[in-house]
Design an enzyme around this catalytic site. Structure first.
Site, PDB file in Angstrom:
ATOM      1  CB  SER A 543      -0.977  -0.045   1.171  1.00 32.59           C
ATOM      2  OG  SER A 543      -2.026   0.866   0.992  1.00 32.59           O
ATOM      3  CG  ASP A 629      -7.175  -1.997  -3.546  1.00 32.43           C
ATOM      4  OD1 ASP A 629      -7.833  -1.238  -2.817  1.00 32.43           O
ATOM      5  OD2 ASP A 629      -5.972  -2.247  -3.383  1.00 32.43           O
ATOM      6  CG  HIS A 664      -6.041  -2.169   0.056  1.00 35.59           C
ATOM      7  ND1 HIS A 664      -5.261  -1.557  -0.900  1.00 35.59           N
ATOM      8  CD2 HIS A 664      -5.461  -1.868   1.255  1.00 35.59           C
ATOM      9  CE1 HIS A 664      -4.266  -0.905  -0.315  1.00 35.59           C
ATOM     10  NE2 HIS A 664      -4.366  -1.081   0.992  1.00 35.59           N
TER      11      HIS A 664
END
Length: 695
Positions: A543, A629, A664
């Site tokens: 991320s 995501d 995600h």
């Protein structure tokens, strides 16, 4: 044997002019303009994008075919460290003990309760495993019983898009009540009287926009609060003493709380203290007073204030636990007779218990690196709190702690069915000297007999964003590398709050480059001390930590033997310039606004990994993502890998793996997720052993 040929992405140059600056994006076409619909229904993905992603996935699978045995071995090891029929320590609420447990082989848990103190009489509240059957993705974001124990509500995501559906059932009949709440955020709260359910609605751009209220047993939704600022997140909770319902509004630097009295859940919310840019506060009601956790008045590492006003505006606050630089107060939990605050000093946690009399005592441990945190409970009128202790060598230990007598009761130690001997390992805390003289903590885990002559392969993990600390916790996953002679190191770099909130402030906006140079300093310190060698380090982050991976790849490609970037936020300039994306306005306080601020544009452009890819020899890269995501969209790693492949002057492979059925967090099942981790780790081994030269 012929070499495998990677996919070649077509180039459709897109000219972008912004604040008098011009850039060209050759791979902008990879973003499906209909991305909002793709989040909800991945089958609607544009054909040419799907074709390219399929080709990338096939290439990655073929390149890593030689690691499949290793992947299977690592997955088996990780799974073997999980007790398959595990269960949580029950948490008491009135007449019941509530807990979650797993059946043997189940990917998802069962939520259940039984009469308080009883060994039998279980009632299943929610069977996630049964609900997940036949679905490629299934995740429960929140689940809660009503205060009167009659109802159970849960929020489920079946795409990985983080659009949840909330359902409520009658626990006496099993009947589902009312119509489901659609397009929900993954949170929900019953009013203390159990008559109302509060939930948060997400708009078409996947942003939390409205707080709604409906009768708990079904009925029409009523708007409670609508947030006009696209840059704010929303939350909903109740105070510990059940006196108020609290709507939390905020981003990384500014917060606001709105209060609804529990005695009248249908009343309009009232602002406690109006939002002020740069001021964060959250609050709880502690019997006869409000306790406010805040950075107001220059309290960089936060302080606790109190107010006895009905509406605790700042003018009514008085300092209680004063600010101490370097002692970061991370939060607190209130009970009828005690308050427990969590603190962090130099990347180590401790708990401080304060009685109503004002008497204080500390709960701490002696290991060189460890994590300690309060675990939430249901009851307010109790002298017992619960905390979890762990370290890189010590599995999770759950304690009940009597705040009055100071007695600790060990309720559970995380069981490792395949066995774990802490004495085989050593965890150390090192400090690297940053370019500006700051000491950057590093936590190291390795086997006791691992040589420190630079011969051991090293994995260096980092994140460094949003004020999130990388706690030195126990991981069943990391041992699969450490047991193979690897050294696992975590860099506690700026951008996180490992050394306080000032540590975060020193790694955001114009100081963001500190995050990257801190990570490089950690790598150089470790190699200087024999914990690794230049060119034999696997760098790992996800991320915002994936942005870190992209930045350090551009800055010092010579240091790394492999880079693993999970759901990497690498297309920073384009994303922060696209106001339709879910996180763009909320994240301007973190990165800056390149649409309105030329200095912010220039700063982001100076480190944005996608924009700074250049002609140099990059190490092997594995980038992963999820089609659904909403946080880091699939096209970010897709574009980045295409550009790396175009510009890299070396022969190292650039691999992309997109999970076409997840978001995600990757796969939703507790075992399926481990397969993705095993792939990451096997790639690291393959890359450092130069397996790609034979692929």
């Amino acid at each position: 044997m012929s070499k495998l040929i990677p996919p070649v992405a077509t180039k459709h140059p897109k000219r972008i002019e912004q604040l008098g600056r011009v850039r060209t994006d050759d791979y902008a076409w990879m973003k499906d303009d209909n991305w909002q619909q793709v989040l909800r229904d991945p089958k609607t993905l544009r054909g040419d994008v799907r074709e390219h992603l399929d080709a990338e996935n096939a290439y990655t699978k073929a390149m890593l075919a030689g690691t499949e045995v290793l992947q299977a071995e690592m997955f088996g090891e990780m799974k073997g460290r999980i007790r398959e029929d595990d269960s949580s320590v029950p948490s008491t609420d009135g007449p019941f003990d509530y807990y979650v447990r797993y059946d043997l082989g189940a990917q998802h848990p069962i939520h259940a309760r039984r009469p308080k103190g009883a060994a039998d009489g279980e009632q299943v509240l929610l069977d996630e495993e049964a609900l997940s059957k036949g679905k490629p993705f299934f995740e429960v974001g929140a689940a809660s019983h009503s205060p009167d124990h009659a109802l159970y509500a849960w929020a489920a995501d079946e795409q990985g898009s983080e659009y949840y559906t909330i359902r409520v059932k009658d626990l006496a009949t099993g009947e589902e009540l009312g119509t489901p709440a659609e397009s929900a955020y993954g949170s929900l709260t019953f009013s203390p009287d159990g008559q109302w359910l509060f939930w948060i609605w997400r708009d078409e751009n996947a942003r939390p926009a409205k707080v709604l209220r409906r009768p708990a047993k079904g009925g029409e939704d009523v708007l409670v609060y609508e947030e006009a600022d696209d840059g704010m997140f929303l939350g909903i909770s109740t105070t510990s003493d059940d006196s108020h319902i609290v709507i939390g509004v905020g981003n990384q630097e500014t917060t606001e709380s709105l209060l609804i009295p529990a005695s009248d859940p249908t009343a309009a919310p009232v602002v406690a203290e109006p939002r002020q840019v740069g001021v964060k506060y959250n609050l709880d009601h502690w019997g006869d007073r409000w306790v406010i956790h805040t950075n107001a008045d220059g309290a960089v590492d936060f302080k606790l204030a109190v107010s006895t006003a009905d509406v605790p505006a700042k003018a009514t606050w008085s300092d209680w636990i004063a600010h101490q630089p370097g002692r970061y107060i991370t939060g607190f939990a209130a009970f009828a007779g005690h308050l427990v605050r969590a603190e962090r000093v130099n990347a180590l946690d401790r708990l401080v218990v304060t009685a109503r009399s004002g008497e204080e005592h500390e709960v701490a441990f002696d290991e060189e690196a460890y994590a300690l945190h309060i675990e939430g409970g249901y009851e307010y009128a109790t002298t017992t709190t619960r905390f979890v202790y762990q370290s890189p060598t010590t599995p999770r230990q759950t304690y009940d702690y009597d705040m009055a007598t100071r007695e600790r009761t060990l309720r559970k130690t995380q069981e490792i069915p395949s066995g774990h001997d802490p004495s085989r390992y050593v965890a150390r805390r090192l400090y690297a000297k940053a370019s500006d003289g700051e000491d950057v903590p590093i936590t190291v885990l390795m086997l006791k007999d691992t040589p420190l002559d630079g011969s051991a392969p090293l994995l260096l993990y980092g994140y460094g964003a949003y004020g999130i600390a990388m706690e030195p916790s126990f991981s069943i996953r990391n041992l699969s590398l450490v047991d193979r002679g690897w050294i696992w190191a975590t860099a506690h770099i700026r951008g996180g709050s490992d050394k306080g909130w000032g540590w975060f402030l020193d790694g955001r906006k114009e100081k963001k480059p500190n995050t990257f140079t801190d990570f490089i300093a950690c790598a150089e310190h470790l190699t200087a001390k024999g914990y690794g060698a230049k060119g034999r380090i696997a760098a790992y982050g996800g991320s915002a930590g994936g942005m870190l991976m992209g930045a350090i790849a551009n800055l010092r490609p010579d240091l790394w033997g492999a880079i693993i970037a999970a759901v990497p936020f690498v297309d920073v300039l384009n994303t922060m310039s696209d106001t339709t994306l879910p996180l763009t306005p909320p994240e301007w306080p973190e990165w800056g606004n390149p649409l309105q601020d030329a200095d912010a544009y220039d700063l982001i452009e100076s480190y944005s990994p996608y924009d700074r890819v250049s002609a140099q020899a990059y190490p092997p890269v594995l980038a992963t993502g999820g089609l659904s995501d909403p946080r880091v969209t699939y096209w970010e790693p897709e574009k980045w890998v295409a550009k790396l492949r175009e510009f890299s002057t070396g022969g190292a492979p650039m691999l992309l793996k997109i999970n076409m059925e997840a978001g995600h967090g990757g796969a939703s099942g507790r075992f399926d997720f481990l397969k993705e981790i095993a792939l990451d780790y096997a790639f690291a081994v393959w890359a450092l052993e130069k397996g790609w030269e034979q692929a």
